[in-house]
Design a protein around this motif. Structure first.
Motif, PDB file in Angstrom:
ATOM      1  N   THR A  54       0.435  -1.149  -0.712  1.00 47.40           N
ATOM      2  CA  THR A  54       0.362  -0.325   0.407  1.00 47.40           C
ATOM      3  C   THR A  54       1.156   0.715   0.038  1.00 47.40           C
ATOM      4  OG1 THR A  54       0.153  -0.335   2.592  1.00 47.40           O
ATOM      5  CG2 THR A  54      -2.193  -1.262   1.119  1.00 47.40           C
ATOM      6  N   ASN A  55       1.941   0.969   1.171  1.00 48.68           N
ATOM      7  CA  ASN A  55       2.452   2.457   0.623  1.00 48.68           C
ATOM      8  C   ASN A  55       3.258   2.298  -0.658  1.00 48.68           C
ATOM      9  OD1 ASN A  55       3.432   3.478   3.975  1.00 48.68           O
ATOM     10  ND2 ASN A  55       2.406   2.293   3.832  1.00 48.68           N
ATOM     11  N   ALA A  56       4.089   1.988  -1.456  1.00 43.76           N
ATOM     12  CA  ALA A  56       4.352   1.619  -2.491  1.00 43.76           C
ATOM     13  C   ALA A  56       3.853   2.913  -3.002  1.00 43.76           C
ATOM     14  CB  ALA A  56       5.078   0.970  -2.935  1.00 43.76           C
ATOM     15  N   LEU A  57       2.547   1.963  -3.124  1.00 41.56           N
ATOM     16  CA  LEU A  57       1.232   2.532  -4.004  1.00 41.56           C
ATOM     17  C   LEU A  57       1.427   3.854  -3.567  1.00 41.56           C
ATOM     18  CD1 LEU A  57      -1.607   2.386  -5.930  1.00 41.56           C
ATOM     19  CD2 LEU A  57      -2.276   2.009  -3.852  1.00 41.56           C
ATOM     20  N   ILE A  58       0.819   4.892  -2.658  1.00 41.09           N
ATOM     21  CA  ILE A  58       0.599   6.149  -2.277  1.00 41.09           C
ATOM     22  C   ILE A  58       1.892   6.050  -2.670  1.00 41.09           C
ATOM     23  CG2 ILE A  58       0.254   7.294  -0.835  1.00 41.09           C
ATOM     24  CD1 ILE A  58      -0.739   4.891   0.974  1.00 41.09           C
ATOM     25  N   VAL A  59       3.479   5.989  -2.970  1.00 40.37           N
ATOM     26  CA  VAL A  59       4.431   6.852  -3.334  1.00 40.37           C
ATOM     27  C   VAL A  59       4.177   7.301  -4.438  1.00 40.37           C
ATOM     28  CG1 VAL A  59       6.623   7.395  -2.570  1.00 40.37           C
ATOM     29  CG2 VAL A  59       4.949   6.529  -0.824  1.00 40.37           C
ATOM     30  N   TRP A  60       4.173   6.114  -5.369  1.00 37.24           N
ATOM     31  CA  TRP A  60       4.395   5.768  -7.113  1.00 37.24           C
ATOM     32  C   TRP A  60       3.237   6.773  -7.111  1.00 37.24           C
ATOM     33  CZ3 TRP A  60       1.553   5.477 -10.924  1.00 37.24           C
ATOM     34  CH2 TRP A  60       0.488   4.193 -11.254  1.00 37.24           C
ATOM     35  N   LEU A  61       2.054   6.661  -6.507  1.00 35.06           N
ATOM     36  CA  LEU A  61       1.165   7.787  -7.541  1.00 35.06           C
ATOM     37  C   LEU A  61       1.629   8.478  -7.025  1.00 35.06           C
ATOM     38  CD1 LEU A  61      -2.476   6.126  -6.774  1.00 35.06           C
ATOM     39  CD2 LEU A  61      -0.974   5.983  -8.371  1.00 35.06           C
ATOM     40  N   LEU A  62       2.091   9.313  -5.738  1.00 34.22           N
ATOM     41  CA  LEU A  62       2.586  10.986  -5.300  1.00 34.22           C
ATOM     42  C   LEU A  62       3.312  12.038  -6.094  1.00 34.22           C
ATOM     43  CD1 LEU A  62       2.253  10.899  -2.026  1.00 34.22           C
ATOM     44  CD2 LEU A  62       0.452  11.943  -2.947  1.00 34.22           C
ATOM     45  N   ILE A  63       4.507  10.616  -6.820  1.00 33.74           N
ATOM     46  CA  ILE A  63       5.396  11.083  -7.704  1.00 33.74           C
ATOM     47  C   ILE A  63       5.195  11.527  -8.553  1.00 33.74           C
ATOM     48  CG2 ILE A  63       7.802  10.299  -8.437  1.00 33.74           C
ATOM     49  CD1 ILE A  63       8.206   8.764  -5.917  1.00 33.74           C
ATOM     50  N   GLY A  64       4.087  10.317  -9.447  1.00 36.75           N
ATOM     51  CA  GLY A  64       3.409  10.453 -10.418  1.00 36.75           C
ATOM     52  C   GLY A  64       2.279  11.835 -10.822  1.00 36.75           C
ATOM     53  N   PHE A  65       2.429  12.509  -9.429  1.00 38.72           N
ATOM     54  CA  PHE A  65       1.405  13.641  -9.871  1.00 38.72           C
ATOM     55  C   PHE A  65       2.534  14.643  -9.817  1.00 38.72           C
ATOM     56  CE2 PHE A  65      -2.772  11.443  -6.645  1.00 38.72           C
ATOM     57  CZ  PHE A  65      -3.250  11.630  -7.550  1.00 38.72           C
ATOM     58  N   PHE A  66       3.347  14.520  -8.851  1.00 35.09           N
ATOM     59  CA  PHE A  66       4.542  15.542  -8.633  1.00 35.09           C
ATOM     60  C   PHE A  66       4.846  15.791 -10.479  1.00 35.09           C
ATOM     61  CE2 PHE A  66       5.341  14.617  -4.720  1.00 35.09           C
ATOM     62  CZ  PHE A  66       4.664  15.086  -3.941  1.00 35.09           C
ATOM     63  N   GLY A  67       5.075  14.335 -10.797  1.00 32.12           N
ATOM     64  CA  GLY A  67       5.702  14.674 -12.663  1.00 32.12           C
ATOM     65  C   GLY A  67       4.345  15.196 -13.009  1.00 32.12           C
ATOM     66  N   ALA A  68       3.473  14.745 -13.258  1.00 30.66           N
ATOM     67  CA  ALA A  68       2.458  15.551 -14.109  1.00 30.66           C
ATOM     68  C   ALA A  68       2.428  16.840 -14.271  1.00 30.66           C
ATOM     69  CB  ALA A  68       0.888  14.364 -13.598  1.00 30.66           C
ATOM     70  N   ALA A  69       2.111  17.201 -12.756  1.00 29.50           N
ATOM     71  CA  ALA A  69       2.718  18.564 -12.523  1.00 29.50           C
ATOM     72  C   ALA A  69       3.630  19.216 -13.287  1.00 29.50           C
ATOM     73  CB  ALA A  69       2.713  18.808 -11.022  1.00 29.50           C
ATOM     74  N   TYR A  70       4.540  18.957 -12.851  1.00 34.08           N
ATOM     75  CA  TYR A  70       6.180  19.362 -13.503  1.00 34.08           C
ATOM     76  C   TYR A  70       5.319  19.811 -15.219  1.00 34.08           C
ATOM     77  CZ  TYR A  70       8.328  19.862  -8.840  1.00 34.08           C
ATOM     78  OH  TYR A  70       8.662  19.831  -7.251  1.00 34.08           O
ATOM     79  N   TYR A  71       4.435  18.857 -15.405  1.00 33.46           N
ATOM     80  CA  TYR A  71       5.439  18.211 -16.779  1.00 33.46           C
ATOM     81  C   TYR A  71       4.087  19.889 -17.114  1.00 33.46           C
ATOM     82  CZ  TYR A  71       4.439  16.819 -21.775  1.00 33.46           C
ATOM     83  OH  TYR A  71       4.353  16.765 -22.690  1.00 33.46           O
ATOM     84  N   LEU A  72       2.834  19.649 -16.910  1.00 27.52           N
ATOM     85  CA  LEU A  72       1.838  20.653 -17.800  1.00 27.52           C
ATOM     86  C   LEU A  72       1.956  21.807 -16.975  1.00 27.52           C
ATOM     87  CD1 LEU A  72      -0.822  21.067 -15.966  1.00 27.52           C
ATOM     88  CD2 LEU A  72      -1.259  18.448 -15.946  1.00 27.52           C
ATOM     89  N   ILE A  73       2.841  22.003 -15.601  1.00 22.81           N
ATOM     90  CA  ILE A  73       2.263  23.836 -15.159  1.00 22.81           C
ATOM     91  C   ILE A  73       3.151  24.769 -16.301  1.00 22.81           C
ATOM     92  CG2 ILE A  73       3.336  24.892 -13.532  1.00 22.81           C
ATOM     93  CD1 ILE A  73       1.709  23.406 -11.500  1.00 22.81           C
ATOM     94  N   PRO A  74       4.236  24.303 -16.852  1.00 20.73           N
ATOM     95  CA  PRO A  74       5.093  25.348 -17.636  1.00 20.73           C
ATOM     96  C   PRO A  74       3.937  25.580 -18.746  1.00 20.73           C
ATOM     97  CG  PRO A  74       6.921  23.385 -16.857  1.00 20.73           C
ATOM     98  CD  PRO A  74       5.143  22.985 -16.188  1.00 20.73           C
ATOM     99  N   GLU A  75       3.706  23.988 -18.821  1.00 15.47           N
ATOM    100  CA  GLU A  75       2.754  24.387 -20.452  1.00 15.47           C
ATOM    101  C   GLU A  75       1.565  25.256 -20.191  1.00 15.47           C
ATOM    102  OE1 GLU A  75       3.549  20.699 -22.830  1.00 15.47           O
ATOM    103  OE2 GLU A  75       1.674  21.169 -23.191  1.00 15.47           O
ATOM    104  N   GLU A  76       0.931  25.368 -19.163  1.00 16.84           N
ATOM    105  CA  GLU A  76      -0.149  25.800 -19.123  1.00 16.84           C
ATOM    106  C   GLU A  76       0.293  27.286 -18.996  1.00 16.84           C
ATOM    107  OE1 GLU A  76      -2.785  23.959 -20.075  1.00 16.84           O
ATOM    108  OE2 GLU A  76      -3.839  24.732 -18.751  1.00 16.84           O
ATOM    109  N   ALA A  77       1.331  27.501 -17.600  1.00 21.33           N
ATOM    110  CA  ALA A  77       1.981  28.844 -17.495  1.00 21.33           C
ATOM    111  C   ALA A  77       2.483  29.500 -18.511  1.00 21.33           C
ATOM    112  CB  ALA A  77       2.415  28.990 -15.967  1.00 21.33           C
TER     113      ALA A  77
END
Lengths: 449, 150
Positions: A54-77
């Protein structure tokens, strides 16, 4: 990829996928222990296995969210990240913390509350990591263009950080402990995580269908509005039997039933956008993952949640394999799939190739999704039998488990399919980037972003 | 999504509505907090031993196999009412003895049966754990679980 700093997402996605692999491997081990209970029972008992799963799940999802944010925020902003270097330091810290936690768990070092097992110093490190992230993206958004997608994403991410603070409160009164524990667990996955999910989905739809931003943004507000209006008081469905007042049975039943609405809206939204645009984005796999995410989230989080959310039903099903069935399909459909969608979409840009390995990626979609669906059906059947035998007939727990042993074999079969699917997926996105024949991007349509 | 329904309106509904529902939720949990402390749980009975027992429960992550009031890992029996299954409400000393015996006998090593680890608890730790489980069994859970089987 328009901005150099988006590249940090590549490292985040790689780390997320590494932990995804760990999660699935350990999950397969847990599934094996269910059918062959003596497997490694002294070396690595089930409670430790599950903690890692369960912890690996939560952490990889969060890391994925961080990555997604770093990918899309420059394009959006429409601007470079405030500090790509800080983003990489943040990742290093987070991955170090996650690995340290896993190694610690193996040696029985943990705080022992479900999902919040991280030792205190790792919890503190998570807060530091979250603050580094929020500082970085907030400054990026402030200096650039502000869009609804970035706003909602930021609200979601701030929410994640703020509600995590409740994990530091652990009163001696078990009922109180449980009530505030849900402030982290429920308000994350049935609250602010949905904001992150919806904003990533909206970003993918704008990029892949080219539908007007104004339209997408109104839909986004509708989805996240429904999510929070239903989800916040929907927390009540966890307050039926833990020492909280009886009125939660009414509030929880009503509002958590409404929690289906945002997921239904996501399905309608995703298919409407695709249907409206008529444009075929060359990254067919990313489109499949995006639409699949909406559908599986609707089934897993929406319908399978509704299945046992009404208090009179939950009185019998609470804490049986029905819950396990729902948990698996909901996390896969809503949060694993949105990550796999954005990674599939972004990878060709991050690696500087046209969409590649589409066929393999699409195969992995069906393997993983088919496996998860099968696993969910098996656990649901197990749960229904268990509910009847244990909660209606009053048979003992261990006896009942023997009666449903067959379903655990079926579940393990589903898990193996998921495992193979994950391997295929990893090869499809990280393997040799073979240029496939350029799919018809031209032909009168404006180039897709 | 008509033209008249503007983005600004959607935004205001979202932020306003979310704040409203969150404020309602916080208020209700505050009331529930009060209810838990004073009504549904035994305030006086929440002794040091119970708190220590809760810590034993956490230190060994029992929740990642068992469930407690239905929350946990579904791999091992429900323990919210295990005190009653052990007959602790009628014979508390007998129940504690039985728990000590059970904890000492793990793992059973029986082939094909789920294995509970040996946690090497001291006598006092088992007593604290029993105090915690006894206290937990008296929480007013709206009559959950439906059967003694948990």
């Amino acid at each position: 990829m328009k901005y150099e700093s988006q590249k940090v997402a590549l490292y985040y996605f790689a780390a997320a996928m590494g932990l995804f692999g760990v999660q699935i491997l350990v999950g397969l081990l847990a599934g094996t222990v269910y059918v062959l209970p003596n497997t490694m029972s002294e070396l690595l008992p089930f409670n430790i296995i599950r903690m890692i799963h369960t912890n690996a799940l939560i952490v990889w999802l969060l890391i994925g969210f961080f990555g997604a944010a770093y990918y899309l925020i420059p394009e959006e902003a429409e601007t470079e990240l405030h500090s790509p270097k800080l983003a990489l330091i943040q990742l290093g810290l987070f991955v170090f913390g996650a690995l340290a936690a896993v190694v610690g768990y193996v040696f029985r070092i943990h705080e022992g509350r479900e999902f919040l097992e991280q030792p205190l110093w790792i919890k503190a490190a998570i807060v530091v990591v979250a603050l580094m992230f929020l500082y970085n993206v907030t400054l990026t958004v402030l200096k650039g263009r502000r869009t609804v997608i970035t706003n909602i994403l930021l609200v979601g991410m701030w929410g994640i950080a703020i509600f995590f603070l409740f994990s530091f409160y652990n009163p001696g009164n078990l009922a109180l402990d449980k009530m505030y524990w849900w402030y982290v667990v429920h308000l994350w996955v049935e609250g602010v995580w949905e904001l992150v999910l919806a904003s990533i989905l909206a970003f993918l739809m704008i990029k892949m269908t080219g539908v007007d931003r104004e339209v997408v943004e109104k839909w986004l507000y509708a989805m996240v509005g429904l999510a929070l209006f239903s989800g916040i008081l929907g927390t009540g469905h966890h307050y039926y039997w833990i020492g909280t007042p009886g009125y939660w049975q009414w509030i929880g039943s009503l509002f958590s039933t409404l929690e289906v609405a945002p997921f239904f809206t996501m399905v309608v939204f995703a298919f409407m956008m695709v249907w409206k645009s008529g444009r075929r984005h060359p990254n067919k796999a990313a489109m499949l993952w995006s639409l699949g995410c909406a559908v599986f989230a609707f089934f897993g989080a929406g319908l399978w949640g509704f299945l046992h959310t009404l208090a009179p039903i939950n009185y019998y099903t609470h804490g049986t394999q029905v819950t396990a069935a729902h948990g698996h399909l909901a996390f896969y459909g809503a949060y694993a799939m949105i990550n796999l969608a954005i990674i599939t979409y972004a990878m060709p840009y991050l690696r500087g190739r046209a969409p590649y390995n589409q066929t393999l990626n699409i195969w992995s979609f069906w393997l993983m999704s088919g496996g998860m669906a099968f696993m969910t059906f098996a656990l649901t059947a197990a749960g229904i039998v268990q509910t009847h035998l244990q909660r209606v007939m009053g048979m003992g727990y261990m006896e009942v488990q023997e009666q449903i042993a067959m379903f655990y074999w079926l579940r393990l079969g589903g898990g193996v399919a998921v495992g193979i699917g994950v391997l295929v997926y990893l090869y499809a996105i990280f393997g040799p980037a073979r240029e496939e024949r350029p799919v018809a991007v031209a032909g009168g349509l404006q180039a897709a972003e | 999504m008509t033209e008249r329904f503007t983005k600004a309106a959607a935004r205001n509904i979202f932020y306003g509505g979310s704040l409203f529902f969150f404020a309602t939720f916080v208020t209700m949990t505050a009331l529930s907090h009060n209810y838990i402390v004073n009504t549904s749980t035994d305030k006086k009975g929440l002794t040091e031993a119970v708190t220590r027992g809760k810590h034993v429960w956490e230190k060994n992550s029992c929740i990642n196999c068992h469930t407690l009031l239905g929350e946990g890992a579904y791999f091992a029996p429900e323990l919210g009412n295990v005190w009653l299954r052990y007959g602790g409400d009628k014979d508390p000393e007998g129940a504690v003895m039985a728990l000590k015996g059970w904890m000492a006998a793990q793992p059973s090593g029986i082939e094909g049966r789920r294995q509970m680890p040996q946690f090497n608890l001291t006598e006092k730790e088992v007593e604290d754990l029993a105090a915690f489980l006894e206290w937990t069994s008296r929480i007013n859970t709206q009559n959950w679980p439906p059967k003694l089987s948990g």
